[in-house]
Write a protein that holds these residues in place. Structure first.
Motif, PDB file in Angstrom:
ATOM      1  N   LYS A  29       0.884  -1.460   0.029  1.00  0.00           N
ATOM      2  CA  LYS A  29       0.010   0.114  -0.136  1.00  0.00           C
ATOM      3  C   LYS A  29       0.792   1.390  -0.116  1.00  0.00           C
ATOM      4  CE  LYS A  29      -4.248  -1.927   2.166  1.00  0.00           C
ATOM      5  NZ  LYS A  29      -5.128  -1.900   3.174  1.00  0.00           N
ATOM      6  N   ARG A  30       2.004   1.196   0.793  1.00  0.00           N
ATOM      7  CA  ARG A  30       3.071   2.312   0.640  1.00  0.00           C
ATOM      8  C   ARG A  30       3.458   2.606  -0.908  1.00  0.00           C
ATOM      9  NH1 ARG A  30       4.816   0.270   5.470  1.00  0.00           N
ATOM     10  NH2 ARG A  30       6.606  -0.586   4.307  1.00  0.00           N
ATOM     11  N   ALA A  31       3.819   1.659  -1.401  1.00  0.00           N
ATOM     12  CA  ALA A  31       4.320   1.783  -2.669  1.00  0.00           C
ATOM     13  C   ALA A  31       3.251   2.461  -3.692  1.00  0.00           C
ATOM     14  CB  ALA A  31       4.629   0.590  -3.329  1.00  0.00           C
ATOM     15  N   ILE A  32       1.875   1.807  -3.533  1.00  0.00           N
ATOM     16  CA  ILE A  32       0.826   2.246  -4.245  1.00  0.00           C
ATOM     17  C   ILE A  32       0.547   3.981  -4.061  1.00  0.00           C
ATOM     18  CG2 ILE A  32      -1.523   2.401  -4.624  1.00  0.00           C
ATOM     19  CD1 ILE A  32      -1.611  -0.642  -4.282  1.00  0.00           C
ATOM     20  N   LYS A  33       0.810   4.239  -2.718  1.00  0.00           N
ATOM     21  CA  LYS A  33       0.441   5.656  -2.417  1.00  0.00           C
ATOM     22  C   LYS A  33       1.566   6.609  -2.958  1.00  0.00           C
ATOM     23  CE  LYS A  33      -0.268   8.566   1.814  1.00  0.00           C
ATOM     24  NZ  LYS A  33      -0.434   8.500   3.358  1.00  0.00           N
ATOM     25  N   GLU A  34       2.852   5.956  -2.772  1.00  0.00           N
ATOM     26  CA  GLU A  34       3.931   6.916  -3.334  1.00  0.00           C
ATOM     27  C   GLU A  34       4.160   6.565  -4.817  1.00  0.00           C
ATOM     28  OE1 GLU A  34       7.148   5.431  -0.940  1.00  0.00           O
ATOM     29  OE2 GLU A  34       6.354   5.772   1.048  1.00  0.00           O
ATOM     30  N   GLU A  35       3.498   6.101  -5.469  1.00  0.00           N
ATOM     31  CA  GLU A  35       3.457   5.620  -6.982  1.00  0.00           C
ATOM     32  C   GLU A  35       4.913   5.134  -7.117  1.00  0.00           C
ATOM     33  OE1 GLU A  35       2.106   8.949  -8.918  1.00  0.00           O
ATOM     34  OE2 GLU A  35      -0.075   8.605  -8.499  1.00  0.00           O
ATOM     35  N   ARG A  36       5.418   4.422  -6.453  1.00  0.00           N
ATOM     36  CA  ARG A  36       6.690   3.934  -6.214  1.00  0.00           C
ATOM     37  C   ARG A  36       6.921   2.296  -6.960  1.00  0.00           C
ATOM     38  NH1 ARG A  36       8.798   1.122  -2.070  1.00  0.00           N
ATOM     39  NH2 ARG A  36       7.259   2.158  -0.790  1.00  0.00           N
ATOM     40  N   PRO A  37       7.705   2.440  -7.889  1.00  0.00           N
ATOM     41  CA  PRO A  37       7.854   0.836  -8.596  1.00  0.00           C
ATOM     42  C   PRO A  37       8.064  -0.215  -7.404  1.00  0.00           C
ATOM     43  CG  PRO A  37       8.949   2.089  -9.712  1.00  0.00           C
ATOM     44  CD  PRO A  37       8.742   3.273  -8.667  1.00  0.00           C
ATOM     45  N   PHE A  38       7.553  -1.207  -7.486  1.00  0.00           N
ATOM     46  CA  PHE A  38       7.400  -2.160  -6.233  1.00  0.00           C
ATOM     47  C   PHE A  38       7.125  -3.611  -6.896  1.00  0.00           C
ATOM     48  CE2 PHE A  38       6.113  -4.146  -2.163  1.00  0.00           C
ATOM     49  CZ  PHE A  38       7.206  -3.835  -1.341  1.00  0.00           C
ATOM     50  N   PHE A  39       8.144  -4.409  -7.331  1.00  0.00           N
ATOM     51  CA  PHE A  39       7.988  -5.648  -7.691  1.00  0.00           C
ATOM     52  C   PHE A  39       7.970  -6.831  -6.454  1.00  0.00           C
ATOM     53  CE2 PHE A  39      10.867  -9.001 -10.273  1.00  0.00           C
ATOM     54  CZ  PHE A  39       9.835  -9.911 -10.513  1.00  0.00           C
ATOM     55  N   ILE A  40       7.163  -7.500  -6.521  1.00  0.00           N
ATOM     56  CA  ILE A  40       6.788  -8.373  -5.434  1.00  0.00           C
ATOM     57  C   ILE A  40       7.158  -9.813  -6.082  1.00  0.00           C
ATOM     58  CG2 ILE A  40       5.388  -9.382  -3.597  1.00  0.00           C
ATOM     59  CD1 ILE A  40       3.632  -6.833  -3.477  1.00  0.00           C
ATOM     60  N   SER A  41       7.690 -10.555  -5.566  1.00  0.00           N
ATOM     61  CA  SER A  41       8.035 -12.145  -5.616  1.00  0.00           C
ATOM     62  C   SER A  41       7.621 -12.958  -4.656  1.00  0.00           C
ATOM     63  CB  SER A  41       9.604 -12.423  -6.036  1.00  0.00           C
ATOM     64  OG  SER A  41       9.855 -12.078  -7.429  1.00  0.00           O
ATOM     65  N   THR A  42       6.887 -14.169  -5.018  1.00  0.00           N
ATOM     66  CA  THR A  42       6.443 -15.163  -4.079  1.00  0.00           C
ATOM     67  C   THR A  42       6.866 -16.331  -4.262  1.00  0.00           C
ATOM     68  OG1 THR A  42       4.317 -15.307  -5.332  1.00  0.00           O
ATOM     69  CG2 THR A  42       4.435 -13.586  -3.864  1.00  0.00           C
ATOM     70  N   PRO A  43       8.336 -16.583  -3.852  1.00  0.00           N
ATOM     71  CA  PRO A  43       8.981 -17.888  -4.079  1.00  0.00           C
ATOM     72  C   PRO A  43       8.258 -18.993  -3.412  1.00  0.00           C
ATOM     73  CG  PRO A  43      10.482 -16.223  -3.690  1.00  0.00           C
ATOM     74  CD  PRO A  43       9.131 -15.519  -3.317  1.00  0.00           C
ATOM     75  N   ASN A  44       7.814 -20.046  -3.867  1.00  0.00           N
ATOM     76  CA  ASN A  44       7.566 -21.313  -3.413  1.00  0.00           C
ATOM     77  C   ASN A  44       8.620 -22.405  -3.758  1.00  0.00           C
ATOM     78  OD1 ASN A  44       6.984 -22.019  -6.187  1.00  0.00           O
ATOM     79  ND2 ASN A  44       4.701 -21.701  -5.873  1.00  0.00           N
ATOM     80  N   LEU A  45       8.106 -23.538  -3.440  1.00  0.00           N
ATOM     81  CA  LEU A  45       9.231 -24.620  -3.699  1.00  0.00           C
ATOM     82  C   LEU A  45       9.505 -24.566  -5.216  1.00  0.00           C
ATOM     83  CD1 LEU A  45      10.969 -27.037  -2.519  1.00  0.00           C
ATOM     84  CD2 LEU A  45       8.924 -28.586  -2.804  1.00  0.00           C
ATOM     85  N   ASN A  46       8.588 -24.560  -5.934  1.00  0.00           N
ATOM     86  CA  ASN A  46       8.702 -24.711  -7.342  1.00  0.00           C
ATOM     87  C   ASN A  46       9.955 -23.470  -7.874  1.00  0.00           C
ATOM     88  OD1 ASN A  46       7.681 -23.501 -10.430  1.00  0.00           O
ATOM     89  ND2 ASN A  46       8.214 -25.892 -10.290  1.00  0.00           N
ATOM     90  N   PHE A  47       9.716 -22.384  -7.308  1.00  0.00           N
ATOM     91  CA  PHE A  47      10.672 -21.269  -7.608  1.00  0.00           C
ATOM     92  C   PHE A  47      12.126 -21.585  -6.921  1.00  0.00           C
ATOM     93  CE2 PHE A  47       8.849 -16.918  -8.455  1.00  0.00           C
ATOM     94  CZ  PHE A  47       7.677 -17.424  -8.822  1.00  0.00           C
ATOM     95  N   LEU A  48      11.916 -22.175  -5.952  1.00  0.00           N
ATOM     96  CA  LEU A  48      13.435 -22.338  -5.293  1.00  0.00           C
ATOM     97  C   LEU A  48      14.152 -23.363  -6.000  1.00  0.00           C
ATOM     98  CD1 LEU A  48      14.594 -21.440  -2.530  1.00  0.00           C
ATOM     99  CD2 LEU A  48      14.145 -23.731  -1.547  1.00  0.00           C
ATOM    100  N   ILE A  49      13.412 -24.721  -6.506  1.00  0.00           N
ATOM    101  CA  ILE A  49      14.149 -25.650  -7.375  1.00  0.00           C
ATOM    102  C   ILE A  49      14.414 -25.072  -8.646  1.00  0.00           C
ATOM    103  CG2 ILE A  49      13.627 -27.816  -8.373  1.00  0.00           C
ATOM    104  CD1 ILE A  49      13.871 -27.869  -5.424  1.00  0.00           C
ATOM    105  N   ALA A  50      13.753 -24.274  -9.420  1.00  0.00           N
ATOM    106  CA  ALA A  50      13.978 -23.774 -10.797  1.00  0.00           C
ATOM    107  C   ALA A  50      15.320 -22.738 -10.649  1.00  0.00           C
ATOM    108  CB  ALA A  50      12.726 -22.938 -11.171  1.00  0.00           C
ATOM    109  N   ALA A  51      15.278 -22.115  -9.452  1.00  0.00           N
ATOM    110  CA  ALA A  51      16.361 -21.248  -9.473  1.00  0.00           C
ATOM    111  C   ALA A  51      17.832 -21.804  -9.244  1.00  0.00           C
ATOM    112  CB  ALA A  51      16.107 -20.132  -7.862  1.00  0.00           C
ATOM    113  N   GLN A  52      17.779 -22.998  -8.959  1.00  0.00           N
ATOM    114  CA  GLN A  52      19.140 -23.680  -8.890  1.00  0.00           C
ATOM    115  C   GLN A  52      19.727 -23.970 -10.194  1.00  0.00           C
ATOM    116  OE1 GLN A  52      20.084 -23.602  -5.581  1.00  0.00           O
ATOM    117  NE2 GLN A  52      17.636 -23.068  -5.264  1.00  0.00           N
ATOM    118  N   THR A  53      18.926 -23.888 -11.303  1.00  0.00           N
ATOM    119  CA  THR A  53      19.489 -24.129 -12.614  1.00  0.00           C
ATOM    120  C   THR A  53      19.236 -23.031 -13.637  1.00  0.00           C
ATOM    121  OG1 THR A  53      17.585 -25.271 -13.123  1.00  0.00           O
ATOM    122  CG2 THR A  53      19.466 -26.535 -12.242  1.00  0.00           C
ATOM    123  N   ASP A  54      18.633 -22.013 -13.094  1.00  0.00           N
ATOM    124  CA  ASP A  54      18.030 -20.971 -14.136  1.00  0.00           C
ATOM    125  C   ASP A  54      18.637 -19.624 -13.528  1.00  0.00           C
ATOM    126  OD1 ASP A  54      17.020 -19.116 -15.607  1.00  0.00           O
ATOM    127  OD2 ASP A  54      15.057 -20.268 -16.143  1.00  0.00           O
TER     128      ASP A  54
END
Length: 364
Positions: A29-54
């Motif tokens: 909400k702070r990012a929206i109010k300030e109109e500030r770029p805000f990239f959210i990542s929500t890593p799960n196990l699939n993210f964690l595994i994929a990140a090992q080789t990519d």
């Protein structure tokens, strides 16, 4: 660069912010109010595994402004490693909490991706309710390449809407890559890949019961809802077991046998040298959660100078996941500037900790 003051820990090569759902919503909400770029990542196990080789996929998470643990296996690993993640922060839970709010102006969301028709249906469901979010549009780009989904006409179509929160659903790797490629062209302040959210709102897929989520059986429910996912969960499960045996459990055992080293409270001593292109940072003392407060403003100041940074660890007897999380933040900001981060004089114990934490890509 207030990020250097956030509590971010490294878990299996990825940074995770120590926040609960309420704190994540407040940051959004702070990012929206300030109109500030805000990239959210929500890593799960699939993210964690994929990140090992990519590498590109891994760096899309490192480059996030907020990274939260979306998966009970991640919370279990964090507890084994004494990483203070307070709870699972699922992207779906964030959206459900925003939807349930009744006070204030609704947050304007836009859906990009999903199955044909899912975005339209999700918009209808949301806008029929007196909810804390309002759907302002949707776009289904089909199943083309990232480049085909990034043409000016598509970006212009998204940007013509007044969007607070752009929700992307293209599959994890493609979605993260599309965001990385285009987020600097998009006007929406908050962007996140939340693949299943469109389907949940559209009603084409149901979320697992809360009790299954809490005990880590959501994957089983997802397979029952979407049988095509079984292969992904099967192979991720095999890699998860390997990750536990090779990295997590050996590091957890080491932590329990070295508590005295990890209870140091004296602040790390910091000395720097600088020339036209490089900054050398010499650290003295244990670089762990309890000691690195003084390192945060130093990293912030060094990044502002836009130079390569070399960190000398010769006089550092031990490091932990909090120090590595801070180093990932430093790595992120230097990458954005085209600068490099490197380390020298690492003892064997600390090299093992780099490897156990799967950040050996930071060292020679």
């Amino acid at each position: 660069m207030e990020a250097f003051y956030s509590q971010s820990w490294c878990l299996c090569g990825l940074p995770f912010d120590v926040v609960d759902t309420s704190s994540a919503i407040s940051a959004l909400k702070r990012a929206i109010k300030e109109e500030r770029p805000f990239f959210i990542s929500t890593p799960n196990l699939n993210f964690l595994i994929a990140a090992q080789t990519d590498k590109a996929f891994r760096e899309s998470v490192i480059n996030s402004d907020l990274s939260v643990a979306d998966g009970m296996p991640l919370i279990w690993m964090a507890r084994l490693l004494k990483i203070p993640l307070p709870e699972r922060v699922a992207g779906s839970n964030l959206m459900e909490a925003l939807f349930a709010e009744k006070n204030g102006s609704p947050i304007r969301v836009y859906f990009f991706g999903g199955e044909p028709g899912a975005g339209e249906r999700a918009c209808q469901v949301i806008n029929q309710a007196n909810a804390g979010i309002r759907a302002v549009g949707h776009f289904c780009p089909g199943f083309g390449t990232i480049e085909a989904m990034s043409i000016d006409d598509i970006i212009d179509e998204i940007n013509r809407h007044e969007i607070d929160f752009l929700i992307v659903a293209l599959g994890a790797r493609k979605g993260q890559a599309w965001i990385e490629k285009n987020r600097h062209r998009l006007k929406a302040p908050v962007i996140s890949h939340l693949g299943a959210v469109i389907n949940f709102f559209a009603g084409t897929v149901k979320r697992a019961p809360v009790w299954m989520q809490r005990i880590g059986l959501e994957w089983l429910w997802r397979i029952l809802e979407e049988p095509s996912l079984w292969k992904r969960y099967f192979f991720d499960g095999l890699r998860f077991v390997k990750l536990l045996l090779v990295n997590v459990i050996p590091y957890a055992v080491w932590i329990r046998f070295n508590q005295k080293k990890l209870n140091e409270t004296r602040p790390v001593v910091i000395n720097t040298e600088e020339d036209d292109h490089n900054i050398k940072i010499y650290l003295i003392g244990a670089c762990i959660d309890k000691t690195i407060a003084e390192l945060r403003p130093v990293f912030k100041e060094c990044v502002a100078k836009k130079k390569n940074i070399l960190i000398d660890l010769q006089a550092v007897p031990v490091i932990d996941g909090a120090f590595l999380g801070l180093c990932l933040l430093l790595y992120k900001h230097l990458n954005e500037q085209g600068c490099q981060l490197s380390f020298q004089n690492i003892n064997q114990q600390n090299k093992r900790i780099f490897r156990w934490n799967l950040v050996h890509f930071l060292i020679p």
